[in-house]
Design an enzyme around this catalytic site. Sequence first.
Site, PDB file in Angstrom:
ATOM      1  N   LYS A  95      27.097  47.860  35.846  1.00 34.91           N
ATOM      2  CA  LYS A  95      28.561  47.834  35.885  1.00 34.91           C
ATOM      3  C   LYS A  95      29.031  46.484  35.365  1.00 34.91           C
ATOM      4  O   LYS A  95      28.597  45.432  35.856  1.00 34.91           O
ATOM      5  CB  LYS A  95      29.026  47.980  37.332  1.00 34.91           C
ATOM      6  CG  LYS A  95      29.793  49.238  37.605  1.00 34.91           C
ATOM      7  CD  LYS A  95      30.096  49.289  39.081  1.00 34.91           C
ATOM      8  CE  LYS A  95      31.251  50.181  39.354  1.00 34.91           C
ATOM      9  NZ  LYS A  95      31.572  50.194  40.780  1.00 34.91           N
TER      10      LYS A  95
HETATM   11  C1  E4P Z   1      34.176  52.001  41.476  1.00 36.21           C
HETATM   12  O1  E4P Z   1      33.091  52.279  41.029  1.00 36.21           O
HETATM   13  C2  E4P Z   1      34.442  51.158  42.650  1.00 36.21           C
HETATM   14  O2  E4P Z   1      33.237  50.953  43.348  1.00 36.21           O
HETATM   15  C3  E4P Z   1      35.379  51.771  43.652  1.00 36.21           C
HETATM   16  O3  E4P Z   1      35.678  53.121  43.331  1.00 36.21           O
HETATM   17  C4  E4P Z   1      36.569  50.934  43.973  1.00 36.21           C
HETATM   18  O4  E4P Z   1      37.329  51.594  44.934  1.00 36.21           O
HETATM   19  P1  E4P Z   1      38.414  50.844  45.854  1.00 36.21           P
HETATM   20  O5  E4P Z   1      39.660  50.669  45.055  1.00 36.21           O
HETATM   21  O6  E4P Z   1      38.615  51.789  47.001  1.00 36.21           O
HETATM   22  O7  E4P Z   1      37.807  49.534  46.263  1.00 36.21           O
END
Ligand code: E4P
Length: 216
Positions: free
Chosen positions: A83
């Site tokens: 990521k």
């Molecule tokens: C995406 O891969 C992130 O890990 C996640 O969906 C972020 O979500 P949040 O906005 O609830 O922190």
Amino acid sequence: MKIFIDTANLENIKEINSWGILSGVTTNPTLAAKEGKEFRLLIKEIAQVVDGPISAEAVAMERDEIVEEARSLSQIAPNIVIKIPIMPEGLAATRILSREGIKVNMTLVFSVNQALLAAQVGASYVSPFVGRIDDISYDGISTISDIALVYGNYGIETQIIAASIRHPLHVVEAALAGADIATVPYDVLKMMVKHPLTDRGIENFLRDWEKIKNLK
Ligand code: E4P
């Protein structure tokens, strides 16, 4: 639309994986920090449980450092996806990594333009954050459908992961909007499987079965 789980909690991952519905896992530094475990070990353990892509986030901010971190993380297991936040250095790093065959999930995406840029450098996945877009009074699901439309117009193969999912309706809307994947928190997955009519139906069938099960 495939379902990933958005957590770094091994017990939750094991439980949902036992349903047979999971195609992958996404983590981020915030989710990993809740587990209080060395990051690489945590990712290794998750990768041993789930067959599909496991997203592990690189935290370096310079191109060459991101590339080095990504190469190192990708050694943990064959199903690791890196990521990387959408930013100029992240794009440059993704270009290098995608040419090496290292899969990238371009994260913290909030617009069609960012998704278009991620596709140019060969990102395998792009993660628009639906809930966080809603939080600032814009429409997160429209962002998903717009990206799906634009990707469709040009035959772009980058897969759209609907991220920052907050409730079961987000999952339905992401599927209707054309997301390839939704990455869903544990609590939302538990809500998705429940329906009061299913519970009542099971209760009634079991009660009626008791009436006839011993008949010869
Ligand atoms: C995406 O891969 C992130 O890990 C996640 O969906 C972020 O979500 P949040 O906005 O609830 O922190």
